[in-house]
Design a protein around this motif. Structure first.
Motif, PDB file in Angstrom:
ATOM      1  N   CYS A  93     -16.762  -1.324 -38.956  1.00  0.00           N
ATOM      2  CA  CYS A  93     -17.597  -2.424 -38.455  1.00  0.00           C
ATOM      3  C   CYS A  93     -18.168  -3.188 -39.648  1.00  0.00           C
ATOM      4  CB  CYS A  93     -18.730  -1.901 -37.578  1.00  0.00           C
ATOM      5  SG  CYS A  93     -19.781  -3.247 -36.968  1.00  0.00           S
ATOM      6  N   ILE A  94     -18.006  -4.496 -39.608  1.00  0.00           N
ATOM      7  CA  ILE A  94     -18.434  -5.329 -40.744  1.00  0.00           C
ATOM      8  C   ILE A  94     -19.360  -6.456 -40.265  1.00  0.00           C
ATOM      9  CG2 ILE A  94     -16.321  -4.870 -42.068  1.00  0.00           C
ATOM     10  CD1 ILE A  94     -15.372  -7.706 -41.128  1.00  0.00           C
ATOM     11  N   ALA A 110      -3.547  -0.512 -32.305  1.00  0.00           N
ATOM     12  CA  ALA A 110      -3.482  -0.681 -33.767  1.00  0.00           C
ATOM     13  C   ALA A 110      -3.859   0.627 -34.434  1.00  0.00           C
ATOM     14  CB  ALA A 110      -4.453  -1.776 -34.215  1.00  0.00           C
ATOM     15  N   LYS A 111      -3.299   0.812 -35.621  1.00  0.00           N
ATOM     16  CA  LYS A 111      -3.675   2.024 -36.359  1.00  0.00           C
ATOM     17  C   LYS A 111      -5.174   1.982 -36.687  1.00  0.00           C
ATOM     18  CE  LYS A 111      -2.805   4.516 -40.611  1.00  0.00           C
ATOM     19  NZ  LYS A 111      -3.947   4.034 -41.372  1.00  0.00           N
ATOM     20  N   ASP A 112      -5.636   0.832 -37.150  1.00  0.00           N
ATOM     21  CA  ASP A 112      -7.061   0.703 -37.492  1.00  0.00           C
ATOM     22  C   ASP A 112      -7.671  -0.482 -36.749  1.00  0.00           C
ATOM     23  OD1 ASP A 112      -7.627   2.719 -39.709  1.00  0.00           O
ATOM     24  OD2 ASP A 112      -5.792   1.749 -40.425  1.00  0.00           O
ATOM     25  N   ILE A 113      -8.942  -0.327 -36.403  1.00  0.00           N
ATOM     26  CA  ILE A 113      -9.658  -1.407 -35.701  1.00  0.00           C
ATOM     27  C   ILE A 113     -10.920  -1.753 -36.506  1.00  0.00           C
ATOM     28  CG2 ILE A 113     -10.927  -2.016 -33.590  1.00  0.00           C
ATOM     29  CD1 ILE A 113      -9.039  -0.013 -32.112  1.00  0.00           C
ATOM     30  N   ILE A 114     -11.118  -3.054 -36.695  1.00  0.00           N
ATOM     31  CA  ILE A 114     -12.347  -3.505 -37.374  1.00  0.00           C
ATOM     32  C   ILE A 114     -13.184  -4.304 -36.377  1.00  0.00           C
ATOM     33  CG2 ILE A 114     -13.299  -4.906 -39.245  1.00  0.00           C
ATOM     34  CD1 ILE A 114     -10.756  -4.443 -40.822  1.00  0.00           C
ATOM     35  N   LEU A 115     -14.410  -3.906 -36.183  1.00  0.00           N
ATOM     36  CA  LEU A 115     -15.318  -4.652 -35.304  1.00  0.00           C
ATOM     37  C   LEU A 115     -16.090  -5.655 -36.145  1.00  0.00           C
ATOM     38  CD1 LEU A 115     -16.711  -1.578 -33.328  1.00  0.00           C
ATOM     39  CD2 LEU A 115     -14.840  -3.098 -32.645  1.00  0.00           C
ATOM     40  N   ALA A 116     -16.099  -6.901 -35.697  1.00  0.00           N
ATOM     41  CA  ALA A 116     -16.835  -7.952 -36.437  1.00  0.00           C
ATOM     42  C   ALA A 116     -17.459  -8.920 -35.430  1.00  0.00           C
ATOM     43  CB  ALA A 116     -15.879  -8.683 -37.382  1.00  0.00           C
ATOM     44  N   PRO A 117     -18.290  -8.397 -34.517  1.00  0.00           N
ATOM     45  CA  PRO A 117     -18.795  -9.255 -33.423  1.00  0.00           C
ATOM     46  C   PRO A 117     -20.034 -10.073 -33.769  1.00  0.00           C
ATOM     47  CG  PRO A 117     -19.555  -7.016 -33.076  1.00  0.00           C
ATOM     48  CD  PRO A 117     -18.759  -7.001 -34.359  1.00  0.00           C
ATOM     49  N   GLY A 118     -20.602  -9.864 -34.957  1.00  0.00           N
ATOM     50  CA  GLY A 118     -21.681 -10.743 -35.418  1.00  0.00           C
ATOM     51  C   GLY A 118     -23.011 -10.523 -34.721  1.00  0.00           C
ATOM     52  N   SER A 119     -23.794 -11.614 -34.639  1.00  0.00           N
ATOM     53  CA  SER A 119     -25.167 -11.498 -34.132  1.00  0.00           C
ATOM     54  C   SER A 119     -25.543 -12.714 -33.300  1.00  0.00           C
ATOM     55  CB  SER A 119     -26.134 -11.371 -35.314  1.00  0.00           C
ATOM     56  OG  SER A 119     -26.106 -12.563 -36.074  1.00  0.00           O
ATOM     57  N   LEU A 120     -26.702 -12.588 -32.630  1.00  0.00           N
ATOM     58  CA  LEU A 120     -27.241 -13.657 -31.781  1.00  0.00           C
ATOM     59  C   LEU A 120     -28.707 -13.879 -32.160  1.00  0.00           C
ATOM     60  CD1 LEU A 120     -25.931 -12.136 -28.418  1.00  0.00           C
ATOM     61  CD2 LEU A 120     -24.927 -14.102 -29.611  1.00  0.00           C
ATOM     62  N   ALA A 149     -21.612 -11.731 -47.427  1.00  0.00           N
ATOM     63  CA  ALA A 149     -21.638 -10.262 -47.333  1.00  0.00           C
ATOM     64  C   ALA A 149     -20.662  -9.821 -46.248  1.00  0.00           C
ATOM     65  CB  ALA A 149     -23.046  -9.778 -47.016  1.00  0.00           C
ATOM     66  N   ALA A 150     -20.643 -10.559 -45.121  1.00  0.00           N
ATOM     67  CA  ALA A 150     -19.736 -10.212 -44.015  1.00  0.00           C
ATOM     68  C   ALA A 150     -18.290 -10.258 -44.491  1.00  0.00           C
ATOM     69  CB  ALA A 150     -19.944 -11.180 -42.848  1.00  0.00           C
ATOM     70  N   SER A 151     -17.966 -11.321 -45.199  1.00  0.00           N
ATOM     71  CA  SER A 151     -16.565 -11.454 -45.607  1.00  0.00           C
ATOM     72  C   SER A 151     -16.217 -10.440 -46.706  1.00  0.00           C
ATOM     73  CB  SER A 151     -16.309 -12.924 -45.922  1.00  0.00           C
ATOM     74  OG  SER A 151     -15.869 -13.146 -47.143  1.00  0.00           O
ATOM     75  N   ALA A 152     -17.177 -10.120 -47.594  1.00  0.00           N
ATOM     76  CA  ALA A 152     -16.930  -9.089 -48.614  1.00  0.00           C
ATOM     77  C   ALA A 152     -16.724  -7.723 -47.950  1.00  0.00           C
ATOM     78  CB  ALA A 152     -18.101  -9.025 -49.590  1.00  0.00           C
ATOM     79  N   GLN A 153     -17.505  -7.464 -46.906  1.00  0.00           N
ATOM     80  CA  GLN A 153     -17.338  -6.190 -46.195  1.00  0.00           C
ATOM     81  C   GLN A 153     -15.974  -6.127 -45.506  1.00  0.00           C
ATOM     82  OE1 GLN A 153     -20.673  -5.857 -43.519  1.00  0.00           O
ATOM     83  NE2 GLN A 153     -22.169  -5.654 -45.163  1.00  0.00           N
ATOM     84  N   GLY A 154     -15.501  -7.279 -45.027  1.00  0.00           N
ATOM     85  CA  GLY A 154     -14.167  -7.336 -44.401  1.00  0.00           C
ATOM     86  C   GLY A 154     -13.088  -6.970 -45.397  1.00  0.00           C
ATOM     87  N   VAL A 155     -13.193  -7.525 -46.592  1.00  0.00           N
ATOM     88  CA  VAL A 155     -12.224  -7.222 -47.656  1.00  0.00           C
ATOM     89  C   VAL A 155     -12.311  -5.729 -47.997  1.00  0.00           C
ATOM     90  CG1 VAL A 155     -11.679  -7.635 -50.099  1.00  0.00           C
ATOM     91  CG2 VAL A 155     -12.236  -9.567 -48.600  1.00  0.00           C
ATOM     92  N   SER A 156     -13.544  -5.230 -48.065  1.00  0.00           N
ATOM     93  CA  SER A 156     -13.759  -3.828 -48.420  1.00  0.00           C
ATOM     94  C   SER A 156     -13.145  -2.901 -47.367  1.00  0.00           C
ATOM     95  CB  SER A 156     -15.266  -3.586 -48.547  1.00  0.00           C
ATOM     96  OG  SER A 156     -15.511  -2.313 -49.060  1.00  0.00           O
TER      97      SER A 156
END
Ligand code: FAD
Ligand code: NAD
Length: 527
Positions: A368-369, A180-190, A381-388
């Motif tokens: 990374c979001i 992909a041209k761009d990659i977004i990491l969104a693996p979250g937390s534990l 906040a996670a989803s707003a960062q994704g949009v951003s």
């Protein structure tokens, strides 16, 4: 979360399927953009399988995917077979279902409150634990299904495997490499489990185990009095448990504004079967056997580290924060060092090789979001960062203003805030040379709160006295989580308190508590 109905699709030569309304909006925007930049982007995109690949499909990844499609980007998401992630499956959604059921039980058991409204309930109020647990599990499944449908409807490719970075523009999963041209990491937390604490997820559990509500323990210790601890104390005490909080800091609810924490202690702790220890660490927790052997908790003084007490309880919940889920992402492939596991990002969500303060540099085309970057561990906040991140990928520079993102704790009554606490505002004022003022609105003076028989709580507005800017708002009281939105919007729009004090609030509503606080901040009295 948004779940669109299936829509007619248009075929786009370079970017796959684009919904009709989205394509129109996209054309309008594209005409106004720099043409040479767009041609460059198209040329690049054609070399890759996708415009954007998102690793992780929690609310952050899902939010990014939806916005990517609305921008006409060819998008794939690696879900790790966990669409919805923490929030939907093990977080916000099931916890709010438990809180809703437990809240009803609490209300119906409160004969005194009901009598004041002219209601009496005959006989005992009972609940069926398994049905309450099923309500939470069913809701999580339903919302997860909605999310899956929304991805399908918008033409996002969902790869069920876990995604691992395999070099610039490359993600590996299912034994294949996707580009992909761009990659977004969104693996979250534990969940974070402190050293010395053994979780069997039955008698000693994190929120993952607690949300299954496999039993309602008679006596439960909760380590940590943050969001999770408080919300679970609300559920457990409503369902009949006794709770002991074990808090490392020297006051209960240390992450909340101290004045609000004091009111919370009066409303959420003192009248309930709750006690607490502060300034102590749970240094060793050993699971028990239900009905046979208690859970033992050794506590040490947070400063001297001396053993101060050993507690025996039926169950122990560990609610001591969360850690980023970034260990197996292949970050080393791109020379990325994390800080305590958090992926470092700049304000545009672009991944840095190391912290900015240590000279970290931007890794091209990698974002990374969400919880994994540690900026603000909240679903919205996670989803707003994704949009951003998608905005930035599209070449429109964007940064989420985290200072105006509201937060809420869904106890009964709720606690919510946005911006700085009074203490933080004063410290900032001293440093930057401005005066801080505060004003309080009371639920006890509010007709709607009185009509509901819920007159407890306050809304505190913290302002820069020199400019009239809103610095923070803190609310504890009925529907605080909804009330805070007006304040967050006002802060984001930089509306001064003098203007807020002139705005008309519906009567009779709880919003008038804020009206009183805004007016008080400019020296006026509300009606
Ligand atoms: C009990 C509880 C209650 C909460 N309540 C609220 C609340 O009321 N309001 C609120 O705002 N927040 C709440 N939160 C916090 C909220 O859940 C998180 O902030 C939010 O889920 C973060 O979203 P995310 O997308 O960053 O990560 P996550 O939701 O954790 O999603 C990340 C996803 O990525 C997947 N993944 C990880 N690595 C890979 C990989 N290599 N490949 C593919 N997939 C991968 C994970 O399995 C997961 O599905 C709560 C949390 C908990 C634990
Ligand atoms: N309603 C919501 O928005 C909501 C609800 C639940 C969770 N969350 C998110 O999930 C995250 C995790 O929540 P949380 O409540 O676990 O974390 P938290 O950071 O809110 O609170 C953790 C508490 O545990 C205490 N602590 C840490 N280690 C300890 C130890 N060894 N002994 C005793 N006390 C200890 C801390 O001092 C702190 O008060 C939060 O960051 C929050 O953003 C949000």
């Amino acid at each position: 979360f948004f779940c669109p109905k299936p829509m007619p699709h248009l075929m786009s030569a370079t970017r796959g399927f684009v919904p009709a309304h989205v394509a129109t909006a996209q054309r309008v925007r594209e005409v106004s953009r720099d043409v040479s930049h767009r041609q460059g982007a198209l040329f690049m995109a054609e070399q890759f399988d996708y415009d954007v690949i998102i690793v992780g499909c929690g609310v952050g990844g899902h939010g990014a995917a939806l916005h990517a499609r609305s921008e006409g980007l060819k998008t794939a998401v690696f879900s790790g077979r966990d669409v919805g992630g923490t929030c939907v499956n093990r977080g916000c959604v099931p916890s709010k279902a438990l809180l809703a059921a437990a809240g009803r039980v609490r209300e119906m058991k409160d004969a005194h409150h009901l009598k004041a409204l002219g209601i009496s309930v005959e006989g005992d109020i009972t609940y069926d634990r398994a049905s309450v647990a099923a309500h939470a599990a069913n809701l999580a499944n339903k919302v997860k299904g909605n999310l899956e449908n929304s991805l399908k409807a918008l033409g996002v490719d969902v790869v069920e495997a876990k995604g691992v970075l395999a070099g610039p523009h490359k993600v590996m999963g299912d034994g294949k490499v996707f580009t992909a041209k761009d990659i977004i990491l969104a693996p979250g937390s534990l969940p974070f489990v402190p050293p010395g604490v053994t979780c069997d997820e039955k008698t000693v559990f994190t929120s993952d185990g607690g949300l299954r509500l496999e039993r309602v323990p008679e006596y439960v210790a909760i380590i940590g009095s943050g969001y999770i601890g408080l919300e679970f104390s609300d559920v457990y005490t409503a369902l009949g448990s006794e709770v002991t909080f074990i808090e490392a800091m020297d006051r209960i609810m240390p992450t909340f504004d101290p004045e609000i924490a004091r009111v919370a202690e009066r409303l959420l702790i003192k009248p309930r079967a709750i006690d607490y220890r502060t300034g102590v660490f749970a240094s060793k927790v050993t699971p028990g056997i239900p009905g046979e052997k208690p859970v033992t908790i050794e506590m040490i003084d947070a400063k001297t580290k001396e053993l101060v007490e050993v507690l025996e309880v039926d169950a122990c919940m560990v609610a001591t924060g969360r850690v980023p889920n970034t260990k197996e992402l292949g970050l080393e492939e791109l020379g990325v060092e994390t800080f305590r596991g958090f992926v470092q990002v700049d304000e545009n969500m672009r991944v840095l090789t190391k912290p900015e303060t240590e000279g970290g540099e931007v890794v091209p085309n990698l974002y990374c979001i969400g919880d994994a970057n540690g900026k603000l561990m909240l679903a919205h906040a996670a989803s707003a960062q994704g949009v951003s991140a998608i905005e930035n990928i599209k070449g429109r520079k964007h940064a989420v203003d985290h200072n105006t993102v509201p937060a809420a704790c869904f106890t009964h009554p709720e606690v919510a805030f946005v911006g700085l606490s009074e203490e933080q505002a004063k410290a900032k004022g001293e440093k930057e040379g401005f005066k801080v003022g505060k004003s309080i609105g009371h639920f006890r003076a509010n007709s709607k709160a009185l009509a509901e028989g819920e007159p407890d709580g306050i809304a505190k507005v913290v302002v820069n006295k020199d400019t009239g800017d809103l610095l923070g708002v803190h609310i504890i009281g009925l529907h605080a989580a909804d009330l805070i939105q007006e304040c967050a919007n006002a802060m984001a729009a930089k509306t001064p308190v003098s203007e807020l004090a002139m705005m008309v609030h519906t009567h009779p509503t709880l919003c008038e508590v804020l009206d009183e606080a805004f007016k008080g901040a400019v020296g006026r009295t509300a009606h």
